[in-house]
Design a protein around this motif. Sequence first.
Motif, mmCIF file in Angstrom:
data_model
loop_
_atom_site.group_PDB
_atom_site.id
_atom_site.type_symbol
_atom_site.label_atom_id
_atom_site.label_comp_id
_atom_site.label_asym_id
_atom_site.label_seq_id
_atom_site.Cartn_x
_atom_site.Cartn_y
_atom_site.Cartn_z
ATOM 1 N N TRP A 1 0.822 -1.209 0.000
ATOM 2 C CA TRP A 1 0.000 0.000 0.000
ATOM 3 C C TRP A 1 0.855 1.257 0.000
ATOM 4 N N GLN A 2 1.894 1.279 0.828
ATOM 5 C CA GLN A 2 2.735 2.469 0.887
ATOM 6 C C GLN A 2 3.484 2.683 -0.423
ATOM 7 N N ASP A 3 3.856 1.595 -1.095
ATOM 8 C CA ASP A 3 4.502 1.742 -2.406
ATOM 9 C C ASP A 3 3.534 2.355 -3.408
ATOM 10 N N ARG A 4 2.273 1.916 -3.374
ATOM 11 C CA ARG A 4 1.267 2.478 -4.268
ATOM 12 C C ARG A 4 1.070 3.965 -3.988
ATOM 13 N N LEU A 5 1.037 4.323 -2.719
ATOM 14 C CA LEU A 5 0.854 5.731 -2.363
ATOM 15 C C LEU A 5 2.012 6.589 -2.861
ATOM 16 N N ARG A 6 3.215 6.059 -2.738
ATOM 17 C CA ARG A 6 4.377 6.838 -3.182
ATOM 18 C C ARG A 6 4.341 7.095 -4.680
ATOM 19 N N ARG A 7 3.733 6.199 -5.444
ATOM 20 C CA ARG A 7 3.641 6.380 -6.891
ATOM 21 C C ARG A 7 2.453 7.218 -7.307
ATOM 22 N N ALA A 8 1.492 7.408 -6.404
ATOM 23 C CA ALA A 8 0.256 8.108 -6.757
ATOM 24 C C ALA A 8 0.505 9.605 -6.898
ATOM 25 N N SER A 9 -0.303 10.231 -7.744
ATOM 26 C CA SER A 9 -0.252 11.683 -7.841
ATOM 27 C C SER A 9 -1.024 12.282 -6.669
ATOM 28 N N VAL A 10 -0.747 13.549 -6.375
ATOM 29 C CA VAL A 10 -1.466 14.205 -5.281
ATOM 30 C C VAL A 10 -2.957 14.283 -5.607
ATOM 31 N N ALA A 11 -3.294 14.489 -6.888
ATOM 32 C CA ALA A 11 -4.711 14.548 -7.263
ATOM 33 C C ALA A 11 -5.397 13.219 -6.969
ATOM 34 N N GLU A 12 -4.715 12.111 -7.239
ATOM 35 C CA GLU A 12 -5.294 10.796 -6.940
ATOM 36 C C GLU A 12 -5.484 10.625 -5.438
ATOM 37 N N VAL A 13 -4.489 11.037 -4.669
ATOM 38 C CA VAL A 13 -4.603 10.957 -3.213
ATOM 39 C C VAL A 13 -5.759 11.817 -2.725
ATOM 40 N N TYR A 14 -5.919 13.001 -3.339
ATOM 41 C CA TYR A 14 -6.987 13.905 -2.921
ATOM 42 C C TYR A 14 -8.368 13.321 -3.186
ATOM 43 N N PRO B 1 -10.870 4.334 14.752
ATOM 44 C CA PRO B 1 -9.410 4.250 14.604
ATOM 45 C C PRO B 1 -8.952 3.836 13.209
ATOM 46 N N LEU B 2 -9.753 3.021 12.531
ATOM 47 C CA LEU B 2 -9.361 2.590 11.187
ATOM 48 C C LEU B 2 -9.337 3.774 10.218
ATOM 49 N N LEU B 3 -10.327 4.669 10.330
ATOM 50 C CA LEU B 3 -10.324 5.876 9.507
ATOM 51 C C LEU B 3 -9.089 6.722 9.795
ATOM 52 N N ALA B 4 -8.757 6.846 11.084
ATOM 53 C CA ALA B 4 -7.582 7.632 11.454
ATOM 54 C C ALA B 4 -6.317 7.022 10.874
ATOM 55 N N ASP B 5 -6.227 5.689 10.877
ATOM 56 C CA ASP B 5 -5.055 5.022 10.311
ATOM 57 C C ASP B 5 -4.985 5.227 8.799
ATOM 58 N N LEU B 6 -6.133 5.152 8.122
ATOM 59 C CA LEU B 6 -6.158 5.378 6.681
ATOM 60 C C LEU B 6 -5.676 6.784 6.350
ATOM 61 N N PHE B 7 -6.185 7.765 7.080
ATOM 62 C CA PHE B 7 -5.770 9.141 6.822
ATOM 63 C C PHE B 7 -4.276 9.310 7.081
ATOM 64 N N ALA B 8 -3.793 8.730 8.170
ATOM 65 C CA ALA B 8 -2.372 8.854 8.499
ATOM 66 C C ALA B 8 -1.499 8.280 7.388
ATOM 67 N N GLY B 9 -1.992 7.235 6.713
ATOM 68 C CA GLY B 9 -1.227 6.654 5.622
ATOM 69 C C GLY B 9 -1.054 7.596 4.449
ATOM 70 N N PHE B 10 -1.998 8.517 4.274
ATOM 71 C CA PHE B 10 -1.919 9.470 3.173
ATOM 72 C C PHE B 10 -0.988 10.648 3.470
ATOM 73 N N VAL B 11 -0.720 10.888 4.746
ATOM 74 C CA VAL B 11 -0.096 12.149 5.139
ATOM 75 C C VAL B 11 1.254 12.420 4.466
ATOM 76 N N PRO B 12 2.204 11.465 4.412
ATOM 77 C CA PRO B 12 3.498 11.807 3.795
ATOM 78 C C PRO B 12 3.385 12.271 2.346
ATOM 79 N N VAL B 13 2.600 11.546 1.530
ATOM 80 C CA VAL B 13 2.412 11.941 0.132
ATOM 81 C C VAL B 13 1.652 13.253 0.054
ATOM 82 N N LEU B 14 0.632 13.383 0.883
ATOM 83 C CA LEU B 14 -0.189 14.590 0.899
ATOM 84 C C LEU B 14 0.652 15.812 1.265
ATOM 85 N N ARG B 15 1.487 15.670 2.257
ATOM 86 C CA ARG B 15 2.308 16.797 2.707
ATOM 87 C C ARG B 15 3.228 17.289 1.598
ATOM 88 N N ASP B 16 3.909 16.360 0.935
ATOM 89 C CA ASP B 16 4.821 16.761 -0.149
ATOM 90 C C ASP B 16 4.067 17.468 -1.272
#
Length: 227
Positions: free
Chosen positions: A81-94, A157-172
């Motif tokens: 999952w984290q590898d997929r997130l790193r490849r995703a565009s910010v628009a996709e994450v949004y 808590p699961l929602l919070a974990d999902l959001f936290a997973g997006f944060v590094p890509v989202l921040r950049d």
Amino acid sequence: MAPLRPSPLVEQAIAHLREQIAAGHWPVGAKLPGETTLARDLGVGRSTVREAIRALAGAGLVRARQGAGVFVLAAEPDEGWQDRLRRASVAEVYEIRMMIEVGAAELAARRRTDADLLALDRALAARTAAVADGTDEQFIDADIALHAAVVAAAGNPLLADLFAGFVPVLRDGLLDLVRMIDARADDAVHGAAAHADLVEAVRAGDPAAAGAVLTAELRRTLAALDA
């Protein structure tokens, strides 16, 4: 296969076996040679081969069948999952973020506690201060912290974990956006009021208003990303 040179032998064994699988030397469905044969071909001990096979199994490339041997499952490793997130565009994450956060905001309006409201007030104040006096990094961190506080107030808590997973890509991505379009200046006009409205909707226990405010705000940023 040529014997391996001393060094991290397990890593070398993993790399060589992966290369052989990717090249089709052992196609999907094929059975790997036994430990003794692989150890001889690679010039390592059986324990090294065993560790390499375990790593390949963890990557989804092979599977051991009791009493039958080790068989190839895939030519390429599973992508996490984290590898997929790193490849995703910010628009996709949004787009995914919108699906998660709008629902979370609606839940937050129903479930928020006094402690949640205190956390939201503090996060909103920190965000307001960062708009005026913070660096770009501080502004983005404060913005994300407010959104994280809304998600936390949903009480899932699961929602919070999902959001936290997006944060590094989202921040950049948001840092790039701020620098491209001077989003902080725009925030002083619109974003601050929208985020204050979001907090008030959660405080008022109005799920429809909380969802509507957040939808409009996220769509505004998404439009800037698509521009």
